[in-house]
Design an enzyme around this catalytic site. Structure first.
Site, PDB file in Angstrom:
ATOM      1  N   HIS A 116       0.832  -1.205   0.000  1.00 52.58           N
ATOM      2  CA  HIS A 116       0.000   0.000   0.000  1.00 52.58           C
ATOM      3  C   HIS A 116       0.868   1.257   0.000  1.00 52.58           C
ATOM      4  O   HIS A 116       0.634   2.198  -0.760  1.00 52.58           O
ATOM      5  CB  HIS A 116      -0.923   0.021   1.216  1.00 52.58           C
ATOM      6  N   HIS A 137       1.315   4.754  -2.859  1.00 49.94           N
ATOM      7  CA  HIS A 137       1.612   6.171  -2.619  1.00 49.94           C
ATOM      8  C   HIS A 137       2.789   6.723  -3.417  1.00 49.94           C
ATOM      9  O   HIS A 137       2.702   7.808  -4.003  1.00 49.94           O
ATOM     10  CB  HIS A 137       1.936   6.385  -1.128  1.00 49.94           C
ATOM     11  N   GLU A 139      -5.651   9.610  -0.469  1.00 54.34           N
ATOM     12  CA  GLU A 139      -6.132   8.229  -0.368  1.00 54.34           C
ATOM     13  C   GLU A 139      -7.173   7.879  -1.430  1.00 54.34           C
ATOM     14  O   GLU A 139      -7.101   6.808  -2.025  1.00 54.34           O
ATOM     15  CB  GLU A 139      -6.710   7.972   1.031  1.00 54.34           C
ATOM     16  N   SER A 179      -4.139   0.809  -4.852  1.00 58.16           N
ATOM     17  CA  SER A 179      -3.695  -0.461  -4.277  1.00 58.16           C
ATOM     18  C   SER A 179      -4.819  -1.459  -4.041  1.00 58.16           C
ATOM     19  O   SER A 179      -4.547  -2.628  -3.764  1.00 58.16           O
ATOM     20  CB  SER A 179      -2.948  -0.211  -2.960  1.00 58.16           C
TER      21      SER A 179
END
Length: 254
Positions: A128, A133, A174, A193
């Site tokens: 993740h 990111h 996010e 993700s």
């Protein structure tokens, strides 16, 4: 504030959470899990991720068949935007997290989920954190936005203001989407993700899924959400300059 040998500010509030990544300790099974996770996501992302994410994936040297070495990732990332991926032991308290972002240090967990948890885990892992990111940190405007976000939050002490800034993070970093070439593209790490979350968003293109609104800072700062359910509302930007400007405007307001 201390300065490290690399010339970056030492994150004092985060110092007890900083660790070393023992890349040589990852097993063949773990590298295989990483490869499977990437293979499950890349066909969809090549079609539906934003151009900046895909460019960042190549720029930082992510491999589809092996867990990333954070030192090597940072060596490619820092000359581009000044960011690095700093290994941490797990969740950080808010003060430490914001301090690291303000110093262009992204707190990165080093553990990887097991094969029994390929679909979902409740806490972030290296898949993740890095796959989701870090490619976006290679984009200069997004990189500036994320540092600005950290600086604003590090200076806030009001609980309500921090909660509202948390919504800005949620609906951009996010669960952010952007319009490119007349289409909705993904850039938020929770969408990048997670196959379930991204497919939920893509259903919106066929009239189901979440409502996708134009990005509006007032609405975002007041939009409540539940982490335990699929998102009902998302906010699409037209450029990453838009969220950088939003972070600066939030600083003026809060």
């Amino acid at each position: 504030m201390m300065i490290t040998a690399m010339g970056k500010p030492e994150a004092e509030a985060a110092s007890s959470y900083l660790v070393q990544q023992d890349w040589a300790a990852y097993t063949a099974e773990q590298h295989g899990i990483w490869a499977e996770l990437v293979r499950r996501r890349m066909p969809e992302l090549r079609e539906h991720a934003c151009a900046e994410y895909l460019a960042g994936f190549e720029a930082i040297g992510l491999q589809e068949d092996s867990i990333p070495n954070l030192t090597e990732i940072s060596q490619r990332l820092e000359p581009r935007t000044g960011w690095n991926s700093t290994p941490v032991s797990g969740f950080l308290p808010p003060a430490a997290f914001f301090e690291m972002l303000a110093g262009r240090r992204f707190p990165t967990t080093t553990w990887l989920r097991g094969r029994e948890s390929l679909e979902y885990i409740p806490q972030p892992d290296i898949f993740h954190d890095v796959f989701g990111h870090v490619p976006m940190h290679a984009h200069p405007v997004f990189a500036d936005f994320l540092q600005q976000y950290g600086k604003v939050c590090a200076a806030l002490h009001d609980k309500d203001a921090l909660e509202r800034m948390g919504r800005l993070f949620w609906f951009t970093v996010e669960f952010g989407v952007i319009r490119q070439g007349g289409q909705i593209k993904l850039y938020g790490s929770g969408l990048i993700s997670s196959p379930g979350e991204s497919q939920h968003v893509l259903r919106a293109l066929n009239g189901s899924g979440p409502e996708i609104r134009d990005f509006n800072l007032d609405q975002v700062l007041n939009q409540k959400f539940l982490v335990s359910e699929m998102q009902k509302v998302l906010y699409a930007v037209d450029s990453f300059e838009q969220i950088y400007d939003a972070a600066r405007e939030a600083e003026r307001r809060l």
